[in-house]
Design an enzyme around this catalytic site. Structure first.
Site, PDB file in Angstrom:
ATOM      1  N   ASP A 272       9.067  11.969  -9.749  1.00  0.00           N
ATOM      2  CA  ASP A 272       9.011  11.278  -8.771  1.00  0.00           C
ATOM      3  C   ASP A 272       9.753   9.807  -8.809  1.00  0.00           C
ATOM      4  O   ASP A 272       9.253   8.961  -8.594  1.00  0.00           O
ATOM      5  CB  ASP A 272       7.716  10.897  -8.083  1.00  0.00           C
TER       6      ASP A 272
ATOM      7  N   LYS B  29       0.708  -1.169  -0.041  1.00  0.00           N
ATOM      8  CA  LYS B  29      -0.098  -0.123   0.131  1.00  0.00           C
ATOM      9  C   LYS B  29       0.993   1.272   0.027  1.00  0.00           C
ATOM     10  O   LYS B  29       2.112   1.189   0.475  1.00  0.00           O
ATOM     11  CB  LYS B  29      -0.813   0.049   1.317  1.00  0.00           C
ATOM     12  N   GLY B  30       0.149   2.465  -0.499  1.00  0.00           N
ATOM     13  CA  GLY B  30       0.986   3.549  -0.555  1.00  0.00           C
ATOM     14  C   GLY B  30      -0.103   4.750  -0.502  1.00  0.00           C
ATOM     15  O   GLY B  30      -1.058   4.838  -1.298  1.00  0.00           O
ATOM     16  N   GLY B  31       0.163   5.708   0.317  1.00  0.00           N
ATOM     17  CA  GLY B  31      -0.759   7.143   0.532  1.00  0.00           C
ATOM     18  C   GLY B  31      -2.277   6.463   0.627  1.00  0.00           C
ATOM     19  O   GLY B  31      -2.415   5.672   1.653  1.00  0.00           O
ATOM     20  N   SER B  32      -3.134   6.572  -0.129  1.00  0.00           N
ATOM     21  CA  SER B  32      -4.675   6.093   0.141  1.00  0.00           C
ATOM     22  C   SER B  32      -4.919   5.031  -0.697  1.00  0.00           C
ATOM     23  O   SER B  32      -6.032   4.547  -0.872  1.00  0.00           O
ATOM     24  CB  SER B  32      -5.483   7.259  -0.433  1.00  0.00           C
ATOM     25  N   GLY B  33      -4.063   4.358  -1.559  1.00  0.00           N
ATOM     26  CA  GLY B  33      -4.234   3.254  -2.253  1.00  0.00           C
ATOM     27  C   GLY B  33      -3.586   1.968  -1.798  1.00  0.00           C
ATOM     28  O   GLY B  33      -2.633   1.986  -1.008  1.00  0.00           O
TER      29      GLY B  33
END
Length: 983
Positions: free
Chosen positions: A838, A722-726
């Site tokens: 990024d 997972k990463g951030g809101s995903g």
């Protein structure tokens, strides 16, 4: 009125003395001490107590009715004032050798007031305060209170090295060594960084336990002694044993007897050889006398709660026999190094011991002796070892002397000499002169031995005086030794001459015998000392011919002579032994066989070791070859994939050029050709495979969750990350293919914009080989989520670098291959006029052996001036890989940050990734604080460190990519044509 209740009513409302932070402090103390102000302490009358009574602070005096304590006005200070005051008072307390009872009472009240006033929190200051309190309680004998304080520190999570050590020291004082050892072991588990120091304390506990098992007390621990509160002149001593006091009171008669006579001890006591025991003996004059003169020593020992083991304060031993009584006495000042030595009645020095012997009128004199050993005097031990060696040499010399006398047929003289030696040994018992003088007072007459000539001419005192050498006569003794050596040399010369004469006579006699008897039996001669022993006439003849030589060499010393003759004889024998060549016996057959077997075994072992080493080397070489082969296979596969990708790109370009030439006219449609039988068979096979896949997919639905994307089912296999809101899941499609399903919750407007931007970028880059492929997506704004079906990547570059990292660094070939694929992927988006913004190792994933670029959430299209403006409320990208220009705000005070980026920003990020691949960490990893790292990145004067690397071209590429001026950085085509990528 209860003291604690009255104090709680008047104290500060923020603190609670009985319950600190929900923890009852009183349960950690064995008893509670009343708090008294200094003014009220002066007003209270002090009860007068006799000085012979010994009191301890830890003994609770139980009274039928507790006396009411006057109410105290609480003293409020700032926490810093309390800490400074406690620190100052503890320094003063540690510097005092005998703190007064009033001062101890004052410190106790001071600690209690500070404890009631301070806030109980896990702070360094409060930790030091509690540690000082526990140390103070331990030093005054309040071991239980000290343990309570340390347990309270554990409740406050103040477990430190000092806490464990102090707890174990308290347990060892109470002789609970196993518990002390378990505390230290627990400390090693809690604080492994101090394990070496903990092991040192374990050794100390073992030593103390050994002393306790041997002596009944810990002699080396001097901290267990505390003084009485009474008069100083009484010099009363309390020794804490098992956390209980012990009082030894002597009556006036015993005290007077101790002052007049030295203390009597056993000669076998181990206390005599230890420095610690001397300190205990020197303090024996401080034992308190009691007014009762009729009590005995055993009755005067009053134990308070002693266990089975009592401290050995006075050792009194007196042995009596039917024939004599021997007592070994030690003066009081015999253990002081600087004190003068006591004098005997003759004016001679006595070092540590006197021997008084009373002999009855018996037929033989029995002499007793005592040997003292002082560990502090190393020279005495060396002298004793030399004397032991001299005794062994004496025994060997006597045996050799007897052999010489037997060879020369002087049996009568030899018997007399042996009798003299036996009498001397029985009389003196090997008295040693070891820097100590032994005085033997013989009060009765000694009987003589008629068989010994020495018994009629010398007495026991004469023998002792002839053997013992005092410190004052050492110089005379050395001069005598020199004279004796000269005499010995002369005697040796005479003996050599005599031996030569004897050999000549023997040769003449042998020649005569050979003439008379040509055949002689070999057993008639012996080779001992080169003298014939066939008949007695030869030795008699030699004795008659050389009477002077036999008398000067063989005559034994008479018992009336002094020990100087014995020393002369000893040195002469030693000189003869030194002149003799060493006799080496021939090796026996068994010995030779053993040697051969040992040599064969050693050779076999060496051969086995060599074989094992060779096998290990072969295994290592095979493993290296396998690794090299695997690396070559991987390189070949990657090169083939690269070639295929390049061919596909060339074909696409050619098709585009052809379309441009034909003015975008589509090719004519192909006319349908009639299907052959083989094609129909293939279609049937494909249809059957599709049916089988559908069946297996329907079966898999029963044991897995299903996610629907645009009406297509996807079975969830496992969670990836997972990463951030995903969140990302590994899923299985209806045609049994593996994909990655990305679920994003649209709770943040910025997140919605980023995900929609990523969808647009992936749709734009759908045909590119180096970019992750978007299979399907669904945007559901009603339920606030987005589903993306992406190409599945087995592993990202960040985890791959961790696997490939070795102590010698990552292999340069792997770095070269992955660097080329990264450049090609970034070159693809730059050709499409897109800046990623990024780039980091986690955004490159491996799909079937090739790297592909992912995560286009903040990617932007390039404007006409080859740059793009990125507006964010916070920084973008990962700071370890972000370029300096991406951290500089160009909005000039606007509400949101605006960064102007170009292709060079991605070049900087690629350089940071290459730096991590080469050295194992990014260039700004040393800055742990994010602010300092931010300042180092934007600071143009900060120089980036480049460690030494065996590949110079790699360092050149790094230095080009990490140039601070974005206009001076190279482009992707320049980096692709660099020498680093040329194999």
């Amino acid at each position: 009125m209860d003291t604690h209740q009255s104090f709680n009513e008047n104290q500060h409302p923020n603190f609670n003395s009985g319950n600190h932070g929900g923890i009852n402090m009183n349960r950690f103390q064995r008893f509670s001490k009343p708090t008294i102000s200094p003014i009220q302490q002066q007003q209270q009358p002090q009860p007068q107590q006799p000085s012979s009574i010994i009191q301890r602070q830890s003994i609770i005096m139980t009274q039928p009715q507790p006396q009411p304590q006057p109410q105290m006005i609480p003293i409020f200070r700032e926490p810093n004032e309390w800490y400074k005051l406690i620190d100052m008072e503890m320094n003063k307390f540690n510097n005092e050798s005998r703190p007064s009872p009033e001062y101890i009472k004052y410190l106790t009240q001071l600690f209690q007031q500070a404890l009631d006033s301070l806030e109980h929190k896990n702070t360094p200051e409060f930790y030091l305060f509690l540690l000082n309190r526990a140390t103070f309680q331990s030093k005054i004998g309040e071991n239980e209170d000290a343990k309570g304080t340390l347990k309270y520190m554990k409740v406050l999570k103040m477990e430190s090295f000092e806490v464990f050590v102090l707890l174990s020291e308290i347990e060892s004082k109470s002789f609970r060594f196993s518990k002390a050892r378990s505390i230290i072991n627990r400390g090693i588990q809690k604080i492994p960084s101090r394990s070496k120091e903990f092991e040192g304390f374990l050794m100390v506990i073992d030593i103390q336990e050994d002393e306790f098992s041997r002596n009944g007390c810990i002699i080396s621990n001097n901290n267990n002694i505390s003084f009485n509160n009474g008069d100083v002149n009484n010099n009363s001593i309390i020794m804490n044993e098992n956390d209980q006091p012990m009082v030894i009171n002597l009556n006036p008669q015993q005290q007077q007897q101790q002052q007049q006579q030295p203390y009597e001890i056993s000669s076998s006591s181990s206390l005599m050889s230890t420095p610690a025991s001397s300190r205990h003996l020197s303090n024996r004059s401080s034992i308190v006398p009691t007014p009762n003169s009729s009590t005995k020593l055993s009755e005067s020992i009053k134990t308070i709660g002693l266990r089975s083991v009592q401290p050995r304060r006075v050792i009194h031993k007196q042995t009596t026999t039917n024939f004599n009584t021997t007592t070994t006495t030690i003066p009081e000042n015999s253990y002081d190094d600087d004190a003068d030595q006591p004098m005997d009645h003759d004016g001679n020095n006595n070092n540590n011991f006197r021997i008084h012997s009373n002999n009855n009128n018996n037929s033989s004199a029995n002499s007793s002796y005592n040997k003292s050993e002082n560990d502090e005097d190393d020279q005495d031990e060396e002298d004793e070892e030399e004397e032991d060696e001299d005794e062994d040499d004496d025994e060997e010399d006597e045996e050799e002397y007897e052999d010489n006398n037997n060879n020369n047929n002087n049996n009568n003289n030899n018997n007399n000499n042996n009798n003299n030696n036996n009498n001397n040994n029985n009389n003196n018992n090997y008295f040693k002169y070891n820097r100590q003088q032994y005085i033997l007072n013989n009060d009765s007459d000694t009987s003589t031995n008629p068989n010994s000539p020495a018994s009629s001419n010398s007495s026991v005192n004469d023998i002792i005086n002839s053997i013992s050498i005092t410190d004052d006569s050492k110089l005379d003794y050395e001069n005598n030794v020199k004279l004796q050596q000269q005499q010995q040399q002369q005697q040796q010369q005479q003996q050599q001459q005599q031996q030569q004469q004897q050999q000549q006579q023997q040769q003449q006699y042998i020649q005569q015998q050979q003439q008379q008897q040509p055949k002689i039996h070999p057993q008639r001669f012996s080779l001992q000392n080169n003298t014939p022993t066939t008949t007695t006439t030869t030795t008699a003849a030699t004795n008659v011919q050389n009477p002077s030589s036999s008398s000067s060499y063989i005559s034994p010393p008479l018992s009336s002579q002094s020990s100087e003759l014995q020393h002369q004889r000893r040195h002469s024998i030693q000189a003869q032994r030194a002149n003799k060549p060493p006799v080496i016996p021939p090796p026996s057959k068994l010995h030779q066989n053993n040697l051969q077997q040992q040599q064969q075994q050693q050779q076999q072992q060496q051969q086995q070791q060599q074989q094992q080493q060779q096998q290990q080397l072969l295994l290592q070489q095979q493993a290296l070859l396998q690794q090299q082969q695997q690396q070559q296979i991987l390189l070949q596969q990657q090169q083939q994939q690269q070639q295929q990708q390049q061919q596909q790109q060339q074909q696409q370009k050619q098709q585009e050029q052809q379309l441009k030439k034909t003015n975008m006219q589509p090719p004519p449609p192909k006319q349908p050709q009639p299907q052959t039988q083989t094609q129909q068979q293939q279609k049937n096979i494909n249809n059957s495979e599709i049916v089988d896949k559908e069946k297996s997919f329907e079966v898999a639905k029963s044991w897995s969750e299903v996610a629907m994307v645009n009406g297509k089912p996807y079975l969830r296999i496992e969670f990836i990350g997972k990463g951030g809101s995903g969140k990302v899941y590994k899923v299985l499609s209806g045609d049994l293919k593996i994909y990655a399903l990305k679920y994003v919750c649209l709770s943040d407007p910025n997140e919605i914009e980023a995900q929609l931007n990523e969808i647009e970028m992936l749709k734009r880059l759908r045909k590119q080989v180096n970019i992750i492929q978007l299979i399907d997506y669904e945007v559901n704004m009603a339920k606030n989520y987005i589903l993306l079906v992406l190409e599945f990547g087995e592993i990202d570059l960040s985890k791959l670098l961790q696997r490939l990292q070795t102590p010698n660094g990552t292999n340069v070939n792997f770095i070269r291959i992955y660097w080329q694929q990264m450049l090609q992927a970034v070159h693809t988006i730059h050709e499409e006029k897109i800046i990623h913004g990024d780039l980091k190792p986690a955004n490159f994933v491996s799909v079937q052996g090739s790297l592909k670029l992912i995560d286009f959430g903040i990617a932007k299209a390039i404007q006409s001036d080859d740059t793009t403006n990125i507006v964010r409320e916070s920084q973008i990208g990962t700071i370890n890989y972000i370029s300096p220009e991406a951290l500089i705000d160009t909005s000039q005070g606007g509400p949101k940050q605006c960064m102007k980026l170009g292709r060079a920003s991605d070049i900087w990020s690629l350089g940071c990734i290459l730096y991590e691949m080469a050295f194992g960490y990014p260039p700004f990893k040393s800055f742990s604080n994010i602010i300092s790292k931010y300042q180092a990145i934007i600071n143009p004067h900060h120089k980036i460190e480049f460690p030494v690397h065996p590949n110079e071209n790699l360092l050149k590429v790094l230095k080009l990519c990490l140039i601070r001026n974005p206009h001076e950085r190279p482009t992707i085509p320049t980096l692709l044509n660099h020498d680093f990528l040329k194999i």
